[in-house]
Write a protein that holds these residues in place. Structure first.
Motif, short mmCIF file in Angstrom:
data_model
loop_
_atom_site.label_atom_id
_atom_site.label_comp_id
_atom_site.label_asym_id
_atom_site.label_seq_id
_atom_site.Cartn_x
_atom_site.Cartn_y
_atom_site.Cartn_z
N GLY A 75 1.03 -1.28 0.04
CA GLY A 75 -0.05 -0.09 -0.08
C GLY A 75 0.99 1.27 -0.16
N THR A 76 0.78 2.25 -0.91
CA THR A 76 1.42 3.34 -0.86
C THR A 76 0.44 4.54 -0.98
OG1 THR A 76 1.50 3.50 -3.32
CG2 THR A 76 3.32 2.24 -2.26
N LEU A 77 1.33 5.85 -0.72
CA LEU A 77 0.34 7.17 -0.58
C LEU A 77 0.90 7.69 -2.18
CD1 LEU A 77 1.40 8.33 2.73
CD2 LEU A 77 -0.84 7.34 2.21
N ASP A 78 0.25 8.81 -2.41
CA ASP A 78 0.24 9.28 -3.96
C ASP A 78 1.82 9.60 -4.09
OD1 ASP A 78 -2.37 9.28 -4.71
OD2 ASP A 78 -2.79 11.42 -3.72
N ASP A 79 2.48 10.07 -2.96
CA ASP A 79 3.86 10.32 -3.22
C ASP A 79 5.11 9.19 -3.24
OD1 ASP A 79 4.27 9.56 -0.44
OD2 ASP A 79 4.72 11.33 0.31
N GLY A 80 4.30 8.06 -3.08
CA GLY A 80 5.04 6.86 -3.38
C GLY A 80 5.69 6.14 -1.94
N PRO A 132 -4.89 5.84 10.14
CA PRO A 132 -4.65 5.29 11.23
C PRO A 132 -3.31 5.81 11.69
CG PRO A 132 -3.89 4.21 8.95
CD PRO A 132 -5.02 5.18 8.92
N PRO A 133 -2.79 5.24 12.92
CA PRO A 133 -1.68 6.00 13.73
C PRO A 133 -0.38 5.88 12.95
CG PRO A 133 -2.54 3.94 14.97
CD PRO A 133 -3.40 4.22 13.65
N GLN A 134 -0.43 4.98 11.87
CA GLN A 134 1.01 5.35 10.86
C GLN A 134 1.59 6.77 10.57
OE1 GLN A 134 -1.61 2.94 9.81
NE2 GLN A 134 -0.36 1.17 9.02
N GLY A 135 0.29 7.82 10.78
CA GLY A 135 0.82 9.12 10.52
C GLY A 135 0.84 9.59 9.32
N PHE A 136 0.23 8.87 8.34
CA PHE A 136 0.04 9.66 7.00
C PHE A 136 -1.14 10.63 7.04
CE2 PHE A 136 -2.05 5.35 6.13
CZ PHE A 136 -3.21 5.73 5.87
N PRO A 137 -1.08 11.57 5.96
CA PRO A 137 -2.04 12.83 6.12
C PRO A 137 -3.58 12.27 6.02
CG PRO A 137 -0.43 13.07 4.39
CD PRO A 137 -0.16 11.53 4.82
N LEU A 142 -5.12 6.17 -1.63
CA LEU A 142 -4.34 5.01 -1.35
C LEU A 142 -4.31 4.17 -2.32
CD1 LEU A 142 -5.84 3.72 2.22
CD2 LEU A 142 -3.95 5.34 1.88
N THR A 143 -3.14 3.63 -2.67
CA THR A 143 -2.72 2.85 -3.78
C THR A 143 -2.35 1.36 -3.38
OG1 THR A 143 -2.26 4.73 -5.48
CG2 THR A 143 -1.54 2.60 -6.25
N PHE A 144 -2.81 0.51 -3.96
CA PHE A 144 -2.50 -0.89 -3.73
C PHE A 144 -2.19 -1.88 -4.77
CE2 PHE A 144 -4.85 0.10 -0.11
CZ PHE A 144 -4.24 -0.37 1.28
N GLU A 145 -1.01 -2.57 -4.72
CA GLU A 145 -0.58 -3.58 -5.72
C GLU A 145 -0.83 -4.79 -5.12
OE1 GLU A 145 2.83 -4.78 -8.74
OE2 GLU A 145 2.30 -2.54 -8.74
#
Length: 168
Positions: A75-80, A132-137, A142-145
Motif C-alpha cells: 500500500g502506497t500514498l500518492d508520493d510513493g 490510522p496511527p501510522q501518521g500519514f495525512p 491509497l494505492t495498492f498493488e
C-alpha cells in the motif's frame, strides 16, 4: 517568367496543400492508434471512484463475500511512500471482504486466483479524515498493488470463527 512557369505554379501549390493534409492525417491516425493502444494502461474507474487495473489476469470466479483470500500487497500514498505491506507482516495475509474498508472490498470483488492488480481509492473509500496511527495525512488517496495467492471458497465463516482477518 515564361507562360509555362506561370501555368505550373498553381499546380505546385495544390500539391503542397495535399501533402500537408496527408501529413496531418497520418499524425492524427498515429495519435488515435496510440490512444487505443494505451487502453490497457488506463484504469477502469467505477461509480464509487475506485480506479482498478488488472496487471495479470487470474483464473476462476472473482472473490465473493463469503470467501477468504490470501493476498500479497503493498500500500502506497500518492508520493510513493509505502505505508503497509504484507511483507512487513511476514508474508501473504488472509482477508475477507467484510473485514476491509469499502474500497479494498470493492477491489477484491474484481480479483481472481493468481491475478495481480493495482487500484487506487479516494479517501472516502478508505480512511477519509481519520487515518490510522501510522501518521500519514488525512484524506489521502491509497494505492495498492495486490497479488492473489489463493482463494478459499466459503472461507470467510471459518476466519470469523477463528477471530477474523486482519483489518485493512
Amino acid at each position: 517568367m515564361s507562360a509555362s512557369e506561370a501555368a505550373q505554379r498553381p499546380a505546385g501549390s495544390g500539391r503542397g496543400v495535399k501533402l500537408w493534409l496527408a501529413f496531418l492525417l497520418i499524425i492524427a491516425a498515429g495519435i488515435g492508434l496510440a490512444w487505443l493502444g494505451a487502453g490497457a494502461l488506463r484504469p477502469e474507474i467505477t461509480a464509487s471512484g475506485l480506479q482498478f487495473r488488472t496487471l495479470k489476469s487470474g483464473s476462476g470466479e472473482p472473490i465473493r463475500q463469503d470467501d477468504a483470500a490470501l493476498l500479497d500487497y503493498v500500500g502506497t500514498l500518492d508520493d510513493g511512500t509505502v505505508f503497509d505491506s504484507s511483507e512487513s507482516h511476514g508474508g501473504a495475509q488472509p482477508f475477507t471482504i467484510g473485514a476491509v474498508f469499502p474500497g479494498f472490498g470493492e477491489a477484491m470483488r474484481k480479483m481472481q486466483d493468481g491475478g495481480r492488480y493495482r487500484f487506487t481509492m479516494p479517501p472516502r473509500l478508505a480512511f477519509g479524515d481519520r487515518p490510522p496511527p501510522q501518521g500519514f495525512p488525512a484524506n489521502s488517496n491509497l494505492t495498492f498493488e495486490v497479488q492473489v495467492r489463493k482463494i478459499a471458497r466459503g472461507g470467510a465463516a471459518m476466519m470469523q470463527q477463528q477471530g477474523g482477518a486482519p483489518q485493512q
